[in-house]
Design an enzyme around this catalytic site. Structure first.
Site: not given
Ligand SMILES: *Cc1c(COP(=O)(O)O)cnc(C)c1O
Length: 410
Positions: A52, A202
């Protein structure tokens, strides 16, 4: 090798050149063990105790992210939100923070609800206007300025170097959500930021199959006493770094939040993230070339009122973007339809190649009527469609959007 630093494409493709020492494998194994044996003298000479806190599968991906952002340390989290919220939870109740009015909606929502109840004072300002940012600073109370640039879903561009000056004059830290610049076009730490956050879900992973987040610290937060380099990519055992860091340091608290609140990434997810990260540069560059072409072609389209994209000279943030985004303006853009909200939703219904889905940064192109998801308090216009450009052929992508726009105009 010469002394010239290796290019990001090289660092990413080889993941800093990690070789598994026992078998000489060029791909690192997935470590699933939750626990690590103590030595007979009661020490943990291998530097690990429990996963963890951290996991050997994180080593390569964290070291590679630190190298790509020119940082001194990196931490992967179970999501982008887990990474982002750790930056705020590491502050004290009563501290004041500033964040942009146009930003990732779920984090803005968390700041105005949870974080405010938690005792943080939150000001949302248009960070692209430096006078507004300066005026929002409360000397002695403002501890963190949060930027997102380019920011969701209007792609506002904020001047990172200028914001860093404003933050540091006030004794605050500057953190940048750099998800859209994806390490490729902007390295905020080199412009004066103290901390960089990525929704690794992303572009960094890039295949729409992992939820993950990352924070990368610069030398102002973590004087690690070591560098992540291609020749010696091994991080010192983490447990000792943690124990020896000053007890009330901000970065130490961020690390503690990960290990104690438990927003830790799974082993398989960390391995997939590293696998995706190896192709980061070619994926993002290809998608960005297509996004620039699409933005230029869509700006001429009779059904479209406005294209929001930092790479268009007519875009409000273009001049700042030209200074701080080197080699491209990213693969996210939005279009506003002349015929309004219903036409935008109808266009989304008619595309065949583009997928109607939230999220961004994958190899497949996505399109979304953004106001439908952001809900109350959103600055997103109702006539807007958000486009995440993938790595398909740019003509195919344009053709599909064009047929949908034309079908709706009929
Ligand atoms: C998707 C996103 C987040 C959050 O990320 P998660 O992995 O979905 O929690 C934060 N900032 C931006 C610019 C994003 O596109």
């Amino acid at each position: 090798m010469s002394d010239k630093p290796l290019a990001p494409a090289t660092l990413a493709a080889q993941g800093l050149g990690f070789i598994e020492p026992v078998t000489k494998a060029v791909v690192q194994p997935i470590h699933v063990s939750t626990t690590f044996e103590r030595d007979s003298d009661n020490q943990y000479s291998a530097g690990r105790c429990y996963s963890r806190a951290d996991n050997p599968t994180f080593d390569q991906v964290e070291a590679t992210l630190a190298a790509l952002e020119q940082g001194t340390d990196a931490l992967v989290f179970s999501s982008g939100m887990a990474a982002a919220t750790a930056c705020f939870l590491a502050l004290d109740p009563g501290d004041h923070v500033i964040a942009p009015t146009v930003m990732y909606w779920a984090l803005r929502n968390w700041l105005t609800t949870f974080a405010s109840r938690w005792g943080l004072k939150v000001s949302l300002v248009d960070t692209t206007k430096l006078d507004e940012l300066r005026a929002a600073v409360q000397p002695g109370k403002t501890k963190l300025i949060w930027l997102e640039t380019p920011s969701n879903p209007l792609w506002h561009v904020t001047d990172i170097a200028a914001a860093a000056d404003i933050a540091h004059q006030a004794g605050a830290k500057l953190a940048v959500d750099s998800t859209v610049a994806a390490t490729v076009f902007t390295q905020p730490l080199t412009l004066g930021a103290d901390l960089v956050m990525h929704a690794a879900t992303k572009y960094l992973n890039g295949h729409s199959d992992v939820i993950a987040g990352a924070l990368i610290a610069g030398p102002t937060l973590c004087d690690a006493g070591h560098t992540m380099s291609f020749d010696s990519p091994v991080r010192p055992p983490d447990i000792f770094a943690r124990l020896s860091a000053e007890p009330d340091g901000y970065w130490k608290r961020v690390r503690t939040i990960r290990s104690q609140c438990g927003g830790v990434l799974g082993s398989f997810e960390a391995w997939l993230l590293m696998r995706g990260l190896r192709t980061l540069l070619p994926r993002v560059r290809w998608a960005t070339t297509s996004a620039q072409q699409l933005a230029e072609r869509l700006a001429e389209h009779p059904a479209i009122a406005e294209v929001l994209y930092p790479g268009l000279p007519s875009f409000a943030g273009h001049e700042v973007a030209r200074r701080q985004m080197i080699g491209g303006f990213g693969a996210m853009l939005s279009i506003r339809l002349k015929a309004g909200e219903l036409a935008a939703i109808a266009t989304a219904a008619k595309v065949q190649l583009w997928k109607r889905a939230t999220s961004l940064g994958g190899v497949e192109s996505l399109l979304e009527h953004r106001a439908s998801i952001e809900g109350h308090g959103s600055p997103c216009p109702f006539d807007l469609l958000r486009l995440s450009v993938g790595i398909e052929d740019a003509d195919d992508l344009f053709g599909d959007l064009d047929q949908a726009l034309q079908a709706v105009a009929k």
